[in-house]
Design a protein around this motif. Sequence first.
Motif, short mmCIF file in Angstrom:
data_model
loop_
_atom_site.label_atom_id
_atom_site.label_comp_id
_atom_site.label_asym_id
_atom_site.label_seq_id
_atom_site.Cartn_x
_atom_site.Cartn_y
_atom_site.Cartn_z
N LYS A 1 -43.44 -61.81 -27.48
CA LYS A 1 -43.02 -60.66 -26.69
C LYS A 1 -41.71 -60.98 -25.98
O LYS A 1 -41.39 -62.15 -25.75
N THR B 1 -39.95 -50.92 -35.53
CA THR B 1 -39.05 -52.06 -35.29
C THR B 1 -38.60 -52.74 -36.58
O THR B 1 -37.74 -53.62 -36.53
N ARG B 2 -39.16 -52.35 -37.71
CA ARG B 2 -38.85 -53.04 -38.96
C ARG B 2 -37.35 -53.14 -39.25
O ARG B 2 -36.86 -54.20 -39.63
N SER C 1 -45.77 -56.46 -29.25
CA SER C 1 -45.94 -57.79 -29.83
C SER C 1 -45.29 -57.83 -31.20
O SER C 1 -45.33 -56.84 -31.94
N TYR C 2 -44.75 -58.99 -31.53
CA TYR C 2 -44.07 -59.17 -32.82
C TYR C 2 -44.81 -60.16 -33.73
O TYR C 2 -44.39 -60.33 -34.88
N THR C 3 -45.85 -60.78 -33.22
CA THR C 3 -46.74 -61.60 -34.04
C THR C 3 -48.17 -61.41 -33.54
O THR C 3 -48.40 -60.84 -32.46
N VAL D 1 -36.06 -55.99 -36.80
CA VAL D 1 -36.52 -57.39 -36.92
C VAL D 1 -36.34 -57.94 -38.32
O VAL D 1 -36.35 -59.16 -38.51
N HIS E 1 -34.34 -65.65 -37.72
CA HIS E 1 -34.80 -65.93 -36.36
C HIS E 1 -34.89 -67.44 -36.15
O HIS E 1 -35.49 -68.15 -36.96
N THR F 1 -38.61 -55.41 -24.39
CA THR F 1 -39.44 -54.46 -25.14
C THR F 1 -40.88 -54.40 -24.60
O THR F 1 -41.77 -53.89 -25.27
N ASP G 1 -44.76 -64.76 -39.95
CA ASP G 1 -44.77 -64.05 -38.67
C ASP G 1 -45.10 -62.59 -38.91
O ASP G 1 -44.32 -61.84 -39.53
N HIS H 1 -43.25 -57.68 -38.89
CA HIS H 1 -42.90 -58.49 -37.73
C HIS H 1 -42.74 -57.61 -36.49
O HIS H 1 -41.72 -57.65 -35.80
N GLY H 2 -43.76 -56.78 -36.21
CA GLY H 2 -43.72 -55.89 -35.06
C GLY H 2 -44.25 -54.52 -35.40
O GLY H 2 -44.85 -54.29 -36.46
#
Length: 260
Positions: free
Chosen positions: A187, A133-134, A195-197, A137, A67, A191, A160, A128-129
């Motif tokens: 975000k 979602t693993r 939230s991813y963090t 991400v 990322h 999606t 993260d 990370h979410g």
Amino acid sequence: MRVTRIGGPTALIEWEGWRILTDPTFDPAGGTYTFTLGTTSRKTTGPALSLEDVGEVDVVLLSHHHHADNLDEAGRAALARATTVLTTVAGAKATSHLDVRGLAAGGRTILSGEGKPTIEVEATPCRHGAPFTRPLVGPVVGFALTLDGQPHPGLWMTGDTVLYGGLRRAADHLRPAVALVHIGAVKFPFTGPLSYTMDAADAVELIEAAEPGVAVPVHVEGWSHFSEQEEAAARVFDSAPTSVQDRIRWLPLGVPVELG
């Protein structure tokens, strides 16, 4: 320990003769980057220091390689400046470096250097979410660094991650002197509310569990997909219990600060 916050997740740590760089992001502001499923983000703030300002480093702690808000194009040049790069197992396979080490959560490695104390590094868990979602991400790890002979880490970089059971369990026994806490509530419109963090409220709970001597918020400004940036996060921290407020230290960008 001297910490210089450079921007986003990037910080330079000078500690007992070691020079440690976290998640290098050194591209200028203005670029747009693509993430998973075609989601995008714009880099809104450039780094407070250049790579030339930072100079050579002993170790890069790279929570994940895939990322751009944790490793951008210019940041990749920082990897070549480091003696050692620590990252995920997948990140190590994707990174060309003479001493790149891939760690899964719970994995350990030793850092040693002439004239420097030995450091044991343990990879700490990240997600990370949301759980589903693993696969999208990808893997992420944090890092807890402990000087030889010390009972607790001198430094913990959360990486993260959202707040979840595995992270809580890891935090319960850490008691680090300094924690770099990645927040920002990442975000994307695509999606929705996912939230991813962590956001600042999550960070309050994590700080209560880990009880760091000092908690430094990072990964909270400089990118458009950080939905809760510094001013909003600061308001949450200002209403946190005193036991948390007393641990939080906002560092000015580009200025070395002695911690502990």
